[in-house]
Every structure is written in C-alpha cells, then in structure tokens.
Design an enzyme around this catalytic site. Structure first.
Site, PDB file in Angstrom:
ATOM      1  N   HIS A 154      30.316  45.259  39.889  1.00 35.67           N
ATOM      2  CA  HIS A 154      29.900  44.575  38.661  1.00 35.67           C
ATOM      3  C   HIS A 154      30.381  43.126  38.657  1.00 35.67           C
ATOM      4  O   HIS A 154      29.677  42.239  38.149  1.00 35.67           O
ATOM      5  CB  HIS A 154      30.368  45.294  37.392  1.00 35.67           C
TER       6      HIS A 154
ATOM      7  N   ASP B  73      28.019  39.963  38.076  1.00 32.75           N
ATOM      8  CA  ASP B  73      28.321  38.887  37.129  1.00 32.75           C
ATOM      9  C   ASP B  73      28.347  37.523  37.822  1.00 32.75           C
ATOM     10  O   ASP B  73      27.803  36.542  37.308  1.00 32.75           O
ATOM     11  CB  ASP B  73      29.706  39.096  36.494  1.00 32.75           C
TER      12      ASP B  73
ATOM     13  N   HIS C 296      33.871  34.550  34.355  1.00 32.47           N
ATOM     14  CA  HIS C 296      32.813  33.625  33.915  1.00 32.47           C
ATOM     15  C   HIS C 296      33.299  32.172  33.868  1.00 32.47           C
ATOM     16  O   HIS C 296      32.594  31.260  34.272  1.00 32.47           O
ATOM     17  CB  HIS C 296      32.305  34.026  32.531  1.00 32.47           C
TER      18      HIS C 296
HETATM   19 ZN   LIG Z   1      29.024  41.685  33.254  1.00 33.89          ZN
END
Ligand SMILES: [Zn+2]
Length: 329
Positions: A263, A267, A290
């Site tokens: 994951h 992302d 992020h």
């Molecule tokens: Zn995610």
C-alpha cells in the site's frame, strides 16, 4: 530542464513526420464513467465522473458542486496538505485523498483525464486502487495522437527528515523505466511480522494484480482519536485494514502477505503522479509518506539539471513493458 525526444530517425517517415502508430502515445479514456462512494475523512457522499480529455490536458479535478465550478490541475505545487492524505487545491477549492485514484492513473498510464467531483474528498471505495483500476479499464483506454512526455531523472535527488529512529528519506535516481522500492519500519506486532520491503517495476505489467489491491491501514486507537476530531468518519472494515494491538480485525484477513508495504508503494505512485507526467526513475524510500513524497517532487523540479522531458517516437526505445502497461490486467 532540457526538452528532447529520444529521437529515432528511423521512426520518421520520409516527409519527416513521426508515424503516430509507433509513437508511445498519450492516453485518455474511451468513454465517460462514474462512481459513487463516501469520503474516508468526511464520511460525505461523493460522486465522481471521469471524462476523456484532449492531448496535453493532464489530469484535473473539477469541483462541480461549487457555485462556479473550479478546476484543479495536477502539479507538485497543487498539493497543499499532506496530513493523513494528499490534498490538492486551487484557491479555496480543494480535493482531499487524491492518491489512490492518482495511483490507478499512474498504474494504467492515463495522461489526460477530467474528473468531476461533487465534494471535497475522493471516495475511499474499498481503501485500495482496485476499484479505480476497474473503472478506468471499464471505460476503455484510448491512445491519442501525441507522444507521452516523460520526466526523465538524470541525476539522484534525495530528501530526508528526522534522525536516528525518526529518520525517513525518499530518493529518485536515473533509471530507464519506473521502479519503486519501499521499506517500512512499523513497531507493531502484525505489521512487523509481514514483509516490510518490496520492490515493484511498472514495466512488469503487474500493477493491477500486485499493487492496486493493497488497502490503506489503521489502528483502532488511532481511529478512535481521529473520529473524536471529526476525521475518518467514513472509515471502517470495508475500506481499510484495521488492527488492534495484536491482530487484524477484518474477517478476511490480509489480501497480500505484505499488504502494508504494497500500500505504501501504491500511495507513492499516486503521490509522485501529481507531478503531471510519468517519471522515468528509480524511487527508493524508507518510511516515507505523502509529505516527503511531495517534497521530493519539489526538490526535483527545483534542480533544473536533474531532469529532462523526453518522448519516445519509437515504442521500441521505451522501457520494456511501457507500451503494454494499460492493457495488462
Ligand atoms: Zn493510501
């Protein structure tokens, strides 16, 4: 930044015009497609309409619920908030949690797309990118009459944060293709018993099978805290892996043995694709997220000698598997 085609004189016909059929072409959708769901954090109902878009349009969200619709084009600078998820904005208009849809676009090589959205958050659907992959594939992928423009990294660029046990870093290095190598380091019984490192090569054509199905994850303690602050209102066992101190609470368990690190790769692909063009690079990261992924893009763009824009006038010169990426399931 230099602008050049990976020229291939053989791909030019005698009149000097590229033979479009052999060019590695930009891609959009063949038809309009729609999805309805709820936002992970807002818990609000939201409708998405994905529309074909012309050559060099890029990927843009359009908030159609506002009195005057506002378009938000994907650029590294459009990312204005990276707490919990990647948020893009234009003026006061924003769209949260864009990374899973952007990851699906990266995985299928979609260049041009207009995404009408009726709220400020992309629906979470099943917490992975697989529903978006299914949507995009169902609409069909159309090759357009212009070459894909890649950002080719020409020297390493790296960003770091913290020290010792808090260290995180992310790096882009030159590579003829696009591959990602990610390592997580969660101090949690369930996560640390799974594979914590994974490498994925986009040219393998296995994005949909090996990466897209990996779900976002959270811990019951965090979820309770976030809810108390009005976040994760749409989150639950249907759209996330949820763990307590010792185990996964989802009845079906994990979709992959190493679903957590996969994951993080999902992302990262979405976070990097907001730059607006596909990258030719090797991405390596340790505990990145992020915020750091976006800093990495900005760092790359700030160093004009670290990249160039390239096209492939002859598909044969493109990295292996790139011409087939969108067709693989
Ligand atoms: Zn995610």
């Amino acid at each position: 930044m230099a602008m050049r085609g990976i020229a291939n004189r053989r791909s030019l016909d005698r009149a000097g015009a590229p033979r479009i059929g052999r060019v590695l072409a930009q891609r959009t959708l063949k038809s309009i497609t729609r999805a309805v769901g709820v936002g992970l954090h807002s818990g609000q109902r939201v409708e998405l309409t994905l529309r074909p878009a012309p050559v060099d349009f890029g990927i843009r969200f359009r908030r159609v619920d506002l009195p005057q619709p506002v378009e938000i084009p994907m650029t590294a600078e459009a990312v204005t908030d990276t707490r919990l998820a990647s948020t893009v904005s234009s003026g006061a208009a924003k769209v949260q949690t864009v990374e899973h849809l952007m990851s699906a676009c990266a995985g299928l090589g979609i260049d041009n797309l207009l995404i009408d959205i009726t709220a400020d958050e992309v629906p979470i659907l099943d917490g992975s990118a697989s529903s978006f992959v299914f949507l995009l594939q169902s609409a069909g992928i159309e090759l357009q009459k212009a070459p894909r423009r890649f950002i080719r990294v020409t020297r390493p660029v790296e960003v770091r944060e913290g020290e010792g046990g808090d260290l995180k870093w992310a790096r882009l290095a030159p590579h003829h293709g696009f591959k990602l190598s990610f390592e997580i380091d969660f101090d949690h019984r369930v996560v640390s018993s799974t594979g914590q490192r994974f490498e994925f090569d986009l040219g393998s054509g296995s994005y949909s099978r090996d990466i897209a199905r990996a779900r976002t994850f959270g811990f019951t303690k965090e979820v309770e805290y976030m809810r108390s602050r009005g976040l994760a209102l749409g989150g639950g066992l249907d759209n996330a892996i949820v763990m307590d101190d010792t185990k996964v609470l989802n009845a079906g368990g994990l979709r992959y043995d190493d679903e957590f690190v996969k994951h993080k790769i999902l992302d990262a692909m979405g976070d990097l694709y907001v730059i607006g063009r596909p990258l030719l690079a090797a991405y390596t990261a340790f505990r990145s997220g992020h915020a750091l992924n976006n800093r990495l893009l900005r760092e790359l763009l700030a160093q004009e000698d670290a990249y160039e824009i390239v096209t492939f006038d002859d598909q044969k010169q493109a990295p292996a598997g790139f011409a087939e990426v969108a067709r693989a399931w």
